[in-house]
Design an enzyme around this catalytic site. Sequence first.
Site, PDB file in Angstrom:
ATOM      1  N   PRO A  73       0.838  -1.199   0.000  1.00 21.41           N
ATOM      2  CA  PRO A  73       0.000   0.000   0.000  1.00 21.41           C
ATOM      3  C   PRO A  73       0.875   1.251   0.000  1.00 21.41           C
ATOM      4  O   PRO A  73       2.087   1.180   0.214  1.00 21.41           O
ATOM      5  CB  PRO A  73      -0.789  -0.110   1.311  1.00 21.41           C
ATOM      6  CG  PRO A  73      -0.548  -1.495   1.823  1.00 21.41           C
ATOM      7  CD  PRO A  73       0.774  -1.930   1.266  1.00 21.41           C
ATOM      8  N   GLU A  90      -9.403  -8.864   5.178  1.00 22.25           N
ATOM      9  CA  GLU A  90      -9.424  -7.647   5.987  1.00 22.25           C
ATOM     10  C   GLU A  90      -8.431  -6.665   5.392  1.00 22.25           C
ATOM     11  O   GLU A  90      -7.237  -6.946   5.317  1.00 22.25           O
ATOM     12  CB  GLU A  90      -9.063  -7.967   7.440  1.00 22.25           C
ATOM     13  CG  GLU A  90      -9.208  -6.784   8.376  1.00 22.25           C
ATOM     14  CD  GLU A  90      -8.896  -7.137   9.824  1.00 22.25           C
ATOM     15  OE1 GLU A  90      -8.917  -6.217  10.671  1.00 22.25           O
ATOM     16  OE2 GLU A  90      -8.617  -8.323  10.103  1.00 22.25           O
ATOM     17  N   LEU A  91      -8.885  -5.515   4.970  1.00 23.41           N
ATOM     18  CA  LEU A  91      -8.091  -4.570   4.197  1.00 23.41           C
ATOM     19  C   LEU A  91      -6.810  -4.159   4.924  1.00 23.41           C
ATOM     20  O   LEU A  91      -6.846  -3.674   6.059  1.00 23.41           O
ATOM     21  CB  LEU A  91      -8.927  -3.325   3.879  1.00 23.41           C
ATOM     22  CG  LEU A  91      -8.273  -2.269   2.985  1.00 23.41           C
ATOM     23  CD1 LEU A  91      -7.962  -2.845   1.615  1.00 23.41           C
ATOM     24  CD2 LEU A  91      -9.174  -1.047   2.871  1.00 23.41           C
ATOM     25  N   ASP A  92      -5.667  -4.359   4.252  1.00 20.65           N
ATOM     26  CA  ASP A  92      -4.348  -3.938   4.735  1.00 20.65           C
ATOM     27  C   ASP A  92      -4.035  -4.477   6.128  1.00 20.65           C
ATOM     28  O   ASP A  92      -3.365  -3.812   6.929  1.00 20.65           O
ATOM     29  CB  ASP A  92      -4.231  -2.407   4.740  1.00 20.65           C
ATOM     30  CG  ASP A  92      -4.298  -1.826   3.336  1.00 20.65           C
ATOM     31  OD1 ASP A  92      -3.764  -2.461   2.415  1.00 20.65           O
ATOM     32  OD2 ASP A  92      -4.887  -0.736   3.173  1.00 20.65           O
ATOM     33  N   ALA A  93      -4.514  -5.673   6.427  1.00 21.45           N
ATOM     34  CA  ALA A  93      -4.300  -6.239   7.757  1.00 21.45           C
ATOM     35  C   ALA A  93      -3.703  -7.639   7.705  1.00 21.45           C
ATOM     36  O   ALA A  93      -3.702  -8.347   8.703  1.00 21.45           O
ATOM     37  CB  ALA A  93      -5.612  -6.267   8.537  1.00 21.45           C
TER      38      ALA A  93
END
Length: 285
Positions: A192, A226-229
Amino acid sequence: MTREGLILKIDCPDQPGLVARIAGYVSDHHGNLVEFNQFTDTGCERFFARLEIETSGLDVEPDDFVSGFGTMGRALSARWHFRRLPYRMRTAVLVTRTDHCLNEVLWRAQLGEVPVDITSIIGNREDCRPLAEKAGIPFHHIEIGEDREAGFRKIEGILAEEEVELVVLARFMQVVPNWLCAAFTGRMINIPHSFLPAFVGANPYRKAYERGVKLIGATCHYVTGELDAGPIIEQEVERVQHYHSVQDLIRLGRDCERSALAKGIRYHVHDRIILDGHRAIVFPD
């Protein structure tokens, strides 16, 4: 990697004598241990290791060596994985507009630092097509519009047709649906932009500048629903000085992103990562 050999990754409940037992199996078959990295998590009493084994002197065929290890692996209640050397991992790169991370991947591949065959570059914009064509790599333009499902199903079809083993999101600015994340669990890597999660939305670098941030960093991680996790593979950090402009922050951020992504890919394709739940156990070279 040019030598003929095997990489073994193993994790199991910790107990006395594990190193001796595993190394003994290699020695008993006249294998040569080129590398043995280990880590014991005392909190959960679990043992993790990565071995690189030269097989030119084995007294059995490599396939028999691999299958024979199963007896000990089951006795140790272990999870294990072998990879034959040399090898090249079939890899697809997904992009949007910015090309600095894509350039880094192509450069590292051309240098031979990472054993990958880039099957194609897939973009939801046309911006990176010239770079793909210059490198002689197929470029697929897949629109991700209102019908996101249709777009990602097309991407899924390309990945399946090309028998892709690793997907690299090189600043691919779209949220990957859960079903595709699940299909590539532990095989999809993301980088990201360098100010997530603190500064989301438009103009994150301007927001960071206005807040007077002192550190800028990038996190390379596996993609999950789970977004960016997802499990973190590598992180890079640069210090921000008071005289740095917004453009300087963008430059520093790009450097962090390129470095973190390059290391993350390298560790993955060289089998230097063991996933343990939400964590990535990494054995750097």
